[in-house]
Design a protein around this motif. Structure first.
Motif, PDB file in Angstrom:
ATOM      1  N   UNK A 160      17.397  24.680  55.219  1.00 27.57           N
ATOM      2  CA  UNK A 160      16.352  23.666  55.124  1.00 27.57           C
ATOM      3  C   UNK A 160      15.006  24.336  55.393  1.00 27.57           C
ATOM      4  N   UNK A 161      14.098  24.224  54.431  1.00 27.70           N
ATOM      5  CA  UNK A 161      12.729  24.714  54.603  1.00 27.70           C
ATOM      6  C   UNK A 161      11.897  23.558  55.131  1.00 27.70           C
ATOM      7  N   UNK A 162      11.290  23.776  56.284  1.00 27.19           N
ATOM      8  CA  UNK A 162      10.607  22.680  56.973  1.00 27.19           C
ATOM      9  C   UNK A 162       9.272  23.185  57.525  1.00 27.19           C
ATOM     10  N   UNK A 163       8.391  22.266  57.903  1.00 28.20           N
ATOM     11  CA  UNK A 163       7.093  22.651  58.460  1.00 28.20           C
ATOM     12  C   UNK A 163       7.256  23.464  59.745  1.00 28.20           C
ATOM     13  N   UNK A 164       6.325  24.400  59.954  1.00 27.86           N
ATOM     14  CA  UNK A 164       6.463  25.391  61.016  1.00 27.86           C
ATOM     15  C   UNK A 164       6.614  24.770  62.403  1.00 27.86           C
ATOM     16  N   UNK A 165       5.862  23.699  62.690  1.00 25.02           N
ATOM     17  CA  UNK A 165       5.848  23.129  64.046  1.00 25.02           C
ATOM     18  C   UNK A 165       7.223  22.594  64.471  1.00 25.02           C
ATOM     19  N   UNK A 166       8.046  22.202  63.511  1.00 24.95           N
ATOM     20  CA  UNK A 166       9.372  21.672  63.837  1.00 24.95           C
ATOM     21  C   UNK A 166      10.223  22.736  64.534  1.00 24.95           C
ATOM     22  N   UNK A 167      10.033  24.003  64.151  1.00 26.48           N
ATOM     23  CA  UNK A 167      10.887  25.079  64.650  1.00 26.48           C
ATOM     24  C   UNK A 167      10.313  25.764  65.889  1.00 26.48           C
ATOM     25  N   UNK A 168       9.278  25.186  66.464  1.00 28.57           N
ATOM     26  CA  UNK A 168       8.699  25.766  67.681  1.00 28.57           C
ATOM     27  C   UNK A 168       9.728  25.720  68.815  1.00 28.57           C
ATOM     28  N   UNK A 169      10.023  26.880  69.377  1.00 27.54           N
ATOM     29  CA  UNK A 169      10.984  26.963  70.472  1.00 27.54           C
ATOM     30  C   UNK A 169      12.427  27.075  70.055  1.00 27.54           C
ATOM     31  N   UNK A 170      12.708  26.994  68.735  1.00 27.44           N
ATOM     32  CA  UNK A 170      14.092  27.132  68.244  1.00 27.44           C
ATOM     33  C   UNK A 170      14.523  28.608  68.258  1.00 27.44           C
ATOM     34  N   UNK A 171      15.825  28.817  68.350  1.00 24.15           N
ATOM     35  CA  UNK A 171      16.356  30.175  68.473  1.00 24.15           C
ATOM     36  C   UNK A 171      16.538  30.834  67.106  1.00 24.15           C
ATOM     37  N   UNK A 172      16.038  32.059  66.980  1.00 19.10           N
ATOM     38  CA  UNK A 172      16.201  32.847  65.751  1.00 19.10           C
ATOM     39  C   UNK A 172      17.521  33.619  65.833  1.00 19.10           C
ATOM     40  N   UNK A 173      18.317  33.550  64.785  1.00 18.52           N
ATOM     41  CA  UNK A 173      19.548  34.344  64.794  1.00 18.52           C
ATOM     42  C   UNK A 173      19.513  35.494  63.783  1.00 18.52           C
ATOM     43  N   UNK A 174      18.524  35.455  62.876  1.00 20.69           N
ATOM     44  CA  UNK A 174      18.439  36.534  61.881  1.00 20.69           C
ATOM     45  C   UNK A 174      16.986  36.756  61.505  1.00 20.69           C
ATOM     46  N   UNK A 175      16.562  38.024  61.559  1.00 26.87           N
ATOM     47  CA  UNK A 175      15.207  38.380  61.166  1.00 26.87           C
ATOM     48  C   UNK A 175      15.289  39.370  60.016  1.00 26.87           C
ATOM     49  N   UNK A 176      14.541  39.103  58.935  1.00 27.61           N
ATOM     50  CA  UNK A 176      14.726  39.839  57.681  1.00 27.61           C
ATOM     51  C   UNK A 176      13.407  40.406  57.178  1.00 27.61           C
ATOM     52  N   UNK A 177      13.508  41.628  56.621  1.00 24.47           N
ATOM     53  CA  UNK A 177      12.393  42.225  55.883  1.00 24.47           C
ATOM     54  C   UNK A 177      12.799  42.277  54.413  1.00 24.47           C
ATOM     55  N   UNK A 178      12.041  41.577  53.555  1.00 21.67           N
ATOM     56  CA  UNK A 178      12.298  41.609  52.113  1.00 21.67           C
ATOM     57  C   UNK A 178      11.285  42.526  51.437  1.00 21.67           C
ATOM     58  N   UNK A 179      11.785  43.394  50.550  1.00 22.44           N
ATOM     59  CA  UNK A 179      10.942  44.438  49.963  1.00 22.44           C
ATOM     60  C   UNK A 179      10.986  44.393  48.447  1.00 22.44           C
ATOM     61  N   UNK A 180       9.812  44.619  47.834  1.00 21.96           N
ATOM     62  CA  UNK A 180       9.693  44.825  46.391  1.00 21.96           C
ATOM     63  C   UNK A 180       9.117  46.212  46.140  1.00 21.96           C
ATOM     64  N   UNK A 181       9.717  46.952  45.185  1.00 21.32           N
ATOM     65  CA  UNK A 181       9.244  48.298  44.861  1.00 21.32           C
ATOM     66  C   UNK A 181       8.161  48.246  43.783  1.00 21.32           C
ATOM     67  N   UNK A 182       7.380  49.329  43.748  1.00 22.73           N
ATOM     68  CA  UNK A 182       6.623  49.618  42.524  1.00 22.73           C
ATOM     69  C   UNK A 182       7.577  50.410  41.636  1.00 22.73           C
ATOM     70  N   UNK A 183       7.160  50.853  40.487  1.00 20.53           N
ATOM     71  CA  UNK A 183       8.057  51.545  39.564  1.00 20.53           C
ATOM     72  C   UNK A 183       8.452  52.937  40.041  1.00 20.53           C
ATOM     73  N   UNK A 184       7.716  53.493  41.003  1.00 19.98           N
ATOM     74  CA  UNK A 184       7.960  54.858  41.439  1.00 19.98           C
ATOM     75  C   UNK A 184       8.996  54.917  42.565  1.00 19.98           C
ATOM     76  N   UNK A 185       9.693  56.059  42.643  1.00 18.00           N
ATOM     77  CA  UNK A 185      10.592  56.388  43.756  1.00 18.00           C
ATOM     78  C   UNK A 185      11.689  55.340  44.003  1.00 18.00           C
ATOM     79  N   UNK A 186      12.152  54.686  42.954  1.00 18.71           N
ATOM     80  CA  UNK A 186      13.178  53.643  43.111  1.00 18.71           C
ATOM     81  C   UNK A 186      14.472  54.216  43.693  1.00 18.71           C
TER      82      UNK A 186
END
Length: 660
Positions: A465-491
Motif C-alpha cells: 500500500x502506497x500511502x502519505x508519508x505522515x501515516x508511516x511516522x514511527x512505523x518499523x522498517x523491515x527492508x531498505x532498498x537502493x534501486x539503480x539505473x545504469x547509463x549505457x557504459x560499463x553495464x
C-alpha cells in the motif's frame, strides 16, 4: 562367409527389421541432436553470461544421455529379443543341418554389426539435419540473431553417439550368444506350434478391479486438482501413488470388462469377426497390462512436458519484465541506518554512470481480510506492507514515469502475485474503499498496479500500500532498498559488482562485519539465470519426452508384431472357415488401432488433469498460453504415432500373409 549369410538374412527379412531399423535410426538421430548443441558457433561466441549456460546445458545433456542410453539400450535388447523369438525355427534348421551354436552366434553378431552400422550412418545423417533445427531453436530461445546461424557438424557428438551405441550393440551381441547357448533344437523347431494360452479370471474380479481403478483415479484427480503441486502437503505423494495404482488396475481389468460388455451384446459380439478381435485384444492386454501401464505413464509425462514446456518458458520469461523494473537493486533487511552502516562496511560505492534512489518498506500493520472486509479465503492468509508516496514517486521518476499525487484519504494498491491480483481486483471493482486501522481510505487505482518495487528474482510484492508519508511516522522498517539505473557504459562491470555482493553474503564473507542480510542482483543476471535455467529444463524435458514417446510406440509395435507371430495358427483357422483377405486385414487393423489407442487415451486424460494443475500453479505468477506448445506436441505425437502405427500394421499383415 558369415557376413554373406548375415547380409542374405537381412535382405530376406528386411520387412521384419523395419521396426528395428526405424527405432534405431530415430534413437541415433535424437541422441546426436541433443548432444551436438555446443557445436553452434553463434552460441559459443555469445558475449554475455548466457554463454556459461550453454556449457551447463551441454554438461546436463551429457548426464541425461547416460540415463537415455540405458532406456534406449533396454529398448534395443527388447526389440532384438523379438527378432530372435521370430526366427527360432530358422535357427533350429541351422542346428539340424549341423551348424554349431558358436557359428550361429557369429551369424547373429554379423547381422547385428551390419544392422547397427546402417542404422548409425542413417541416424547420424538424419541427426545432422535435425540438429540444425535444434540449433536454430536454441538460438531463438537465447534471443541470438539467426544471422549468426551456421551449418555445423559436431565431431564430439558423433564420437559420443558411436561410443554409446557401440556399447549397446556389443551388449546385444553378448545377449544373443547367451540366448542361443540356452536353446535346444526341439524348442526351436516347435516354436511356431506353441501358442499362448488365454487364461481369464472371473468377470467379478475384472469388474471390481475396474470400479476400484475408476474410484482411485477420480480420487487422485480430485485431490491433485485441489492441492496442486504442493509437495509439502501430506496428501500429495499418496495421490500420485493412487494414480499409478489406478492406472495399473485400469489395464489389468480393461480386457475382462471389454470382453464382458461385448459378450453381453450379441449384435456386436457375433457380427463379422468381432469375436476374434475382442479375444485377441483381451489376450494381449491381459498379458501385457504392466507394460501398458508403464507406457501410459511415459506417454503422460511426454504429453505434459511437451504441451507445457515451450509455453511455460515463454510466458515465464515475459513475466521477468515485471520483476525487474530497475537495472539493479541492493536490498538490506533493516532500516536506513542499517543500510548505510552495512554499505559503508562492505565499501559499496555508487558508480558515476549509475543513477539511484532509496526507499523503505514498512512492516504490515493490516491483513488483507481486514483491508477489504472480505470473506475471500485467499486474502485471509496475507498482509499488506507499506511504502511512502514520496519514495514511490522517486522510483517513478527514476524510471522516467509520471509522478502521482495522493490526497490525505487516498492510497495506491500494488501487487505482483497473480493469486492475489485477481481477488484484489474483484474487491476494487465492488468498492474503491479500504479500511486501514479503523479509518477508510479511497483506492486511487481501480486495479492493482502490477510489478515489483525492486529488481528481485521472484515476485516479492504480494500486496503493498502506497500511502502519505505522515501515516508511516514511527512505523518499523523491515527492508531498505537502493534501486539503480545504469547509463549505457560499463553495464557488464556494474553487473559483476552486484553479483559479487550477493556471492559474498551467501558465502558468509560479511558475517564478521555484524551487518544484516544483504541481497543484490541485476536485471541482466536475472534474465540470464532464468533463461538459462528454463532452457535447461526445457531441453531435458523435450529430450526425455521424445525418447519416452519413441520407446512407448516401439514397445507397442513390437508387442503387436510378437502377437502376430504367436497367433498364426488362429489366422490359419480363420482362413479355413472362409475368412477372406479383406476380412483378415480388417481384424488386424482394428487390433492394432485399439492396442495403440488404449494407453494413449488414458495418457491424454491424465494429461488434461496434469496441464490444469500446472496451469493453476504457474498462473499464480504469470498467465500461461499452451496453444502453441499443444500444437507442436500434437504434430510430434501424430508423426511418431502414425509412423509406428502404419509400420506395425503393415508388418503385422506381412507376417500373417506369409504364414497362411
Amino acid at each position: 562367409m558369415y557376413s554373406k549369410i548375415a547380409l542374405s538374412n537381412i535382405k530376406k527379412s528386411y520387412k521384419d527389421y523395419t521396426i528395428y531399423f526405424l527405432t534405431l535410426i530415430l534413437a541415433v538421430c535424437i541422441f546426436y541432436s541433443f548432444n551436438s548443441i555446443d557445436s553452434q558457433k553463434a552460441l559459443i561466441d555469445m558475449k554475455s553470461s548466457n554463454a556459461k549456460y550453454i556449457s551447463k546445458i551441454t554438461e546436463l545433456m551429457s548426464g541425461v544421455s547416460i540415463f537415455v542410453s540405458i532406456i534406449l539400450g533396454s529398448l534395443i535388447l527388447y526389440a532384438n529379443n523379438f527378432l530372435i523369438k521370430k526366427r527360432k525355427k530358422e535357427l533350429g534348421i541351422y542346428m539340424t543341418l549341423g551348424m554349431g551354436k558358436r557359428k550361429i552366434s557369429r551369424i547373429l553378431v554379423a547381422e547385428t554389426s551390419i544392422v547397427g552400422g546402417i542404422s548409425l550412418i542413417a541416424g547420424l545423417i538424419l541427426g545432422m539435419a535435425a540438429s540444425q533445427v535444434l540449433s536454430a531453436f536454441t538460438l531463438k530461445l537465447f534471443d541470438v540473431s539467426m544471422n549468426e546461424y551456421r551449418f555445423t557438424v559436431s565431431i564430439s557428438a558423433i564420437g559420443k553417439t558411436i561410443l554409446y551405441f557401440g556399447i549397446m550393440f556389443l551388449l546385444v551381441m553378448i545377449f544373443n550368444a547367451f540366448v542361443i547357448s540356452k536353446y535346444k533344437i526341439i524348442d526351436l523347431l516347435a516354436a511356431d506350434r506353441k501358442n499362448e494360452n488365454m487364461k481369464f479370471k472371473s468377470p467379478v474380479i475384472y469388474l471390481s478391479s475396474f470400479l476400484l481403478s475408476a474410484a482411485s483415479l477420480v480420487l487422485a484427480y480430485g485431490t491433485i486438482l485441489k492441492i496442486g503441486i504442493d509437495t509439502r502437503n501430506p496428501m500429495f505423494m499418496p495421490s500420485l501413488i493412487l494414480s499409478i495404482v489406478g492406472t495399473v488396475l485400469f489395464f489389468f481389468s480393461l480386457s475382462g470388462v471389454i470382453l464382458y460388455i461385448v459378450n453381453n451384446n450379441k449384435n456386436v459380439y457375433l457380427k463379422g469377426l468381432n469375436i476374434f478381435v475382442v479375444k485377441q485384444i483381451n489376450s494381449k492386454v491381459n498379458t501385457n497390462f504392466l507394460s501398458m501401464s508403464l507406457i501410459c505413464l511415459m506417454l503422460f509425462i511426454t504429453i505434459l512436458v511437451l504441451a507445457t514446456g515451450i509455453s511455460l518458458k515463454k510466458n515465464y520469461e515475459v513475466g521477468l519484465e515485471k520483476i525487474t523494473p530497475f537495472d539493479a537493486s541492493l536490498i538490506v533487511y533493516g532500516d536506513d541506518k542499517n543500510r548505510e552502516d552495512a554499505l559503508n562496511k562492505i565499501n559499496f560505492k555508487i558508480g558515476k554512470n549509475e543513477k539511484y534512489v532509496t526507499y523503505n518498506e514498512y512492516e504490515s500493520v493490516v491483513e488483507l481480510k481486514d483491508l477489504f472486509r472480505t470473506g475471500d479465503n485467499i486474502l485471509k492468509h496475507y498482509g499488506a506492507s507499506f511504502v511512502k508516496i514520496s519514495d514511490y514517486n522517486k522510483m517513478l521518476k527514476l524510471k522516467g514515469e509520471k509522478e502521482i499525487n495522493l490526497n490525505k484519504d487516498e492510497v495506491l494498491i500494488l501487487s505482483n502475485y497473480n493469486k492475489l491480483v485477481k481477488p484484489i481486483n474483484e474487491e476494487l471493482k465492488n468498492s474503491s474503499k479500504v479500511n486501514i486501522k479503523g479509518k477508510e481510505y479511497i483506492v486511487k487505482n481501480n486495479k492493482a498496479i502490477e510489478g515489483n518495487l525492486d529488481t528481485f528474482i521472484g515476485s516479492d510484492n504480494y500486496c503493498t500500500i502506497v500511502i502519505n508519508d505522515e501515516f508511516l511516522h514511527g512505523c518499523k522498517v523491515f527492508k531498505s532498498v537502493v534501486n539503480i539505473m545504469y547509463s549505457d557504459k560499463n553495464r557488464e562491470e556494474n553487473n559483476k559488482k552486484y553479483e559479487e555482493i550477493t556471492k559474498n553474503s551467501i558465502n558468509g564473507k560479511y558475517k564478521s562485519l555484524n551487518i544484516p542480510h544483504i541481497y543484490a542482483c541485476s536485471k541482466d543476471d536475472i534474465y540470464s539465470h532464468e533463461k538459462g535455467s528454463t532452457t535447461s529444463i526445457l531441453f531435458v524435458g523435450i529430450y526425455l519426452g521424445i525418447v519416452f514417446l519413441i520407446t512407448s510406440m516401439a514397445v507397442l509395435a513390437l508387442q503387436q508384431l510378437s502377437e502376430a507371430s504367436d497367433s498364426i495358427e488362429r489366422y490359419k483357422s480363420l482362413k479355413r472357415i472362409g475368412a477372406n483377405k479383406k476380412m483378415i486385414n480388417k481384424t488386424i487393423f482394428l487390433q492394432t488401432l485399439i492396442y495403440f489407442s488404449l494407453p494413449v487415451m488414458l495418457a491424454l486424460i491424465h494429461s488434461v488433469i496434469g496441464v490444469a494443475v500446472v496451469n493453476k500453479e504457474i498462473s499464480n505468477y504469470s498467465q500461461i498460453d499452451i496453444r502453441f506448445s499443444a500444437l507442436i506436441t500434437a504434430l510430434i505425437f501424430a508423426v511418431v504415432y502414425a509412423g509406428y502405427f502404419y509400420t506395425t500394421y503393415t508388418g503385422y499383415k506381412n507376417i500373417v500373409k506369409n504364414s497362411i
